[in-house]
Design a protein around this motif. Sequence first.
Motif, PDB file in Angstrom:
ATOM      1  N   MET A  79       7.157  -6.915 -65.298  1.00  0.00           N
ATOM      2  CA  MET A  79       6.247  -6.821 -66.439  1.00  0.00           C
ATOM      3  C   MET A  79       6.953  -6.215 -67.650  1.00  0.00           C
ATOM      4  O   MET A  79       7.638  -5.196 -67.548  1.00  0.00           O
ATOM      5  CB  MET A  79       5.019  -5.982 -66.063  1.00  0.00           C
ATOM      6  N   ASP A  80       6.765  -6.852 -68.798  1.00  0.00           N
ATOM      7  CA  ASP A  80       7.336  -6.326 -70.040  1.00  0.00           C
ATOM      8  C   ASP A  80       6.574  -5.094 -70.518  1.00  0.00           C
ATOM      9  O   ASP A  80       7.151  -4.195 -71.137  1.00  0.00           O
ATOM     10  CB  ASP A  80       7.304  -7.403 -71.130  1.00  0.00           C
ATOM     11  N   ASN A  81       5.274  -5.074 -70.230  1.00  0.00           N
ATOM     12  CA  ASN A  81       4.438  -3.935 -70.605  1.00  0.00           C
ATOM     13  C   ASN A  81       3.785  -3.366 -69.360  1.00  0.00           C
ATOM     14  O   ASN A  81       3.460  -4.097 -68.424  1.00  0.00           O
ATOM     15  CB  ASN A  81       3.345  -4.373 -71.601  1.00  0.00           C
ATOM     16  N   GLU A  82       3.563  -2.075 -69.346  1.00  0.00           N
ATOM     17  CA  GLU A  82       2.958  -1.434 -68.185  1.00  0.00           C
ATOM     18  C   GLU A  82       1.538  -1.943 -67.964  1.00  0.00           C
ATOM     19  O   GLU A  82       0.817  -2.217 -68.917  1.00  0.00           O
ATOM     20  CB  GLU A  82       2.937   0.081 -68.377  1.00  0.00           C
ATOM     21  N   PRO A  83       1.118  -2.044 -66.687  1.00  0.00           N
ATOM     22  CA  PRO A  83      -0.263  -2.458 -66.427  1.00  0.00           C
ATOM     23  C   PRO A  83      -1.228  -1.312 -66.704  1.00  0.00           C
ATOM     24  O   PRO A  83      -0.853  -0.139 -66.699  1.00  0.00           O
ATOM     25  CB  PRO A  83      -0.241  -2.795 -64.937  1.00  0.00           C
ATOM     26  N   ASP A  84      -2.475  -1.669 -66.948  1.00  0.00           N
ATOM     27  CA  ASP A  84      -3.536  -0.666 -67.043  1.00  0.00           C
ATOM     28  C   ASP A  84      -4.118  -0.357 -65.673  1.00  0.00           C
ATOM     29  O   ASP A  84      -4.700   0.720 -65.471  1.00  0.00           O
ATOM     30  CB  ASP A  84      -4.654  -1.160 -67.965  1.00  0.00           C
ATOM     31  N   MET A  85      -3.964  -1.306 -64.743  1.00  0.00           N
ATOM     32  CA  MET A  85      -4.552  -1.129 -63.415  1.00  0.00           C
ATOM     33  C   MET A  85      -3.844  -2.041 -62.421  1.00  0.00           C
ATOM     34  O   MET A  85      -3.371  -3.123 -62.781  1.00  0.00           O
ATOM     35  CB  MET A  85      -6.046  -1.459 -63.453  1.00  0.00           C
ATOM     36  N   VAL A  86      -3.745  -1.586 -61.171  1.00  0.00           N
ATOM     37  CA  VAL A  86      -3.179  -2.377 -60.080  1.00  0.00           C
ATOM     38  C   VAL A  86      -4.306  -2.698 -59.098  1.00  0.00           C
ATOM     39  O   VAL A  86      -5.021  -1.804 -58.649  1.00  0.00           O
ATOM     40  CB  VAL A  86      -2.057  -1.609 -59.356  1.00  0.00           C
ATOM     41  N   ILE A  87      -4.458  -3.979 -58.794  1.00  0.00           N
ATOM     42  CA  ILE A  87      -5.490  -4.423 -57.851  1.00  0.00           C
ATOM     43  C   ILE A  87      -4.794  -5.171 -56.714  1.00  0.00           C
ATOM     44  O   ILE A  87      -3.990  -6.073 -56.962  1.00  0.00           O
ATOM     45  CB  ILE A  87      -6.527  -5.361 -58.500  1.00  0.00           C
ATOM     46  N   ALA A  88      -5.112  -4.823 -55.479  1.00  0.00           N
ATOM     47  CA  ALA A  88      -4.545  -5.492 -54.308  1.00  0.00           C
ATOM     48  C   ALA A  88      -5.646  -6.231 -53.568  1.00  0.00           C
ATOM     49  O   ALA A  88      -6.664  -5.644 -53.215  1.00  0.00           O
ATOM     50  CB  ALA A  88      -3.881  -4.474 -53.387  1.00  0.00           C
ATOM     51  N   GLY A  89      -5.440  -7.522 -53.332  1.00  0.00           N
ATOM     52  CA  GLY A  89      -6.434  -8.318 -52.616  1.00  0.00           C
ATOM     53  C   GLY A  89      -6.572  -9.702 -53.231  1.00  0.00           C
ATOM     54  O   GLY A  89      -5.707 -10.127 -53.978  1.00  0.00           O
TER      55      GLY A  89
END
Length: 250
Positions: A79-89
Amino acid sequence: MRFLLSNDDGYLSPGLSALAEALKKMGEVTVVAPDRDRSGASNSLTLSRPLRIRCADNGYYYVDGTPTDCVHLGITGVMDNEPDMVIAGINRGPNLGDDILYSGTVAAAMEGRFLGYPAVAVSCAGSRMNHLDTASNVVRRIIGGMLSNPLPADTILNVNVPDVAYDQLTGYGATRLGYRHKSEPAVKSRDPVGEPIYWVGPPGPEQDAGQGTDFHAVRNRTVSVTPLTVDLTRRESLTGIGNWLRELTR
């Protein structure tokens, strides 16, 4: 919002695709997932060899590694920019009680939290996943709730959604983890040349599955939302253990 999605069922899982399509309505979605089913991989990282990342025709990145590898590489290398949230599923089948110790889905969310981002693990509590639209709808609502009520820095949510139509759900419940009886024995067999081989036995039946547990909620068509702490320290035992440890030095 920017979302990083992963799973442990592999990048071709219909649950992952359903979640990605649902979250595209809320923001930018990046998918980094294993190249095959890595269920049961837990929090393992691949340290003995380099990892390869490829991009599928649909734009999903897939990795020849574990779910934890995928989230780690997604944040630190893709990712070029950081995520706001990580979702698994969305995981195929539930992750209830003791299951979370082995779950690659929960591990992927934990890696996101370790790296500093709010994280959710979500599972469809049914092997056929007939109602992925229900699970997707639940995730979107929970994300909205998290934006208004941010989680503590050491916490992720483990969400299990009954595999029924949304209007058949009986609500949402904050639950604790239940427990299973010990696993069934390993299944012994032999390979074609006569060498012994073993299959890990199936998980044990429910033991602690009463009211208030994730098992009980799902059985009653309630969305189970269990807050998990990534700090495994049993703090209430520190004083007692410290006392007898001091005795050892006398």
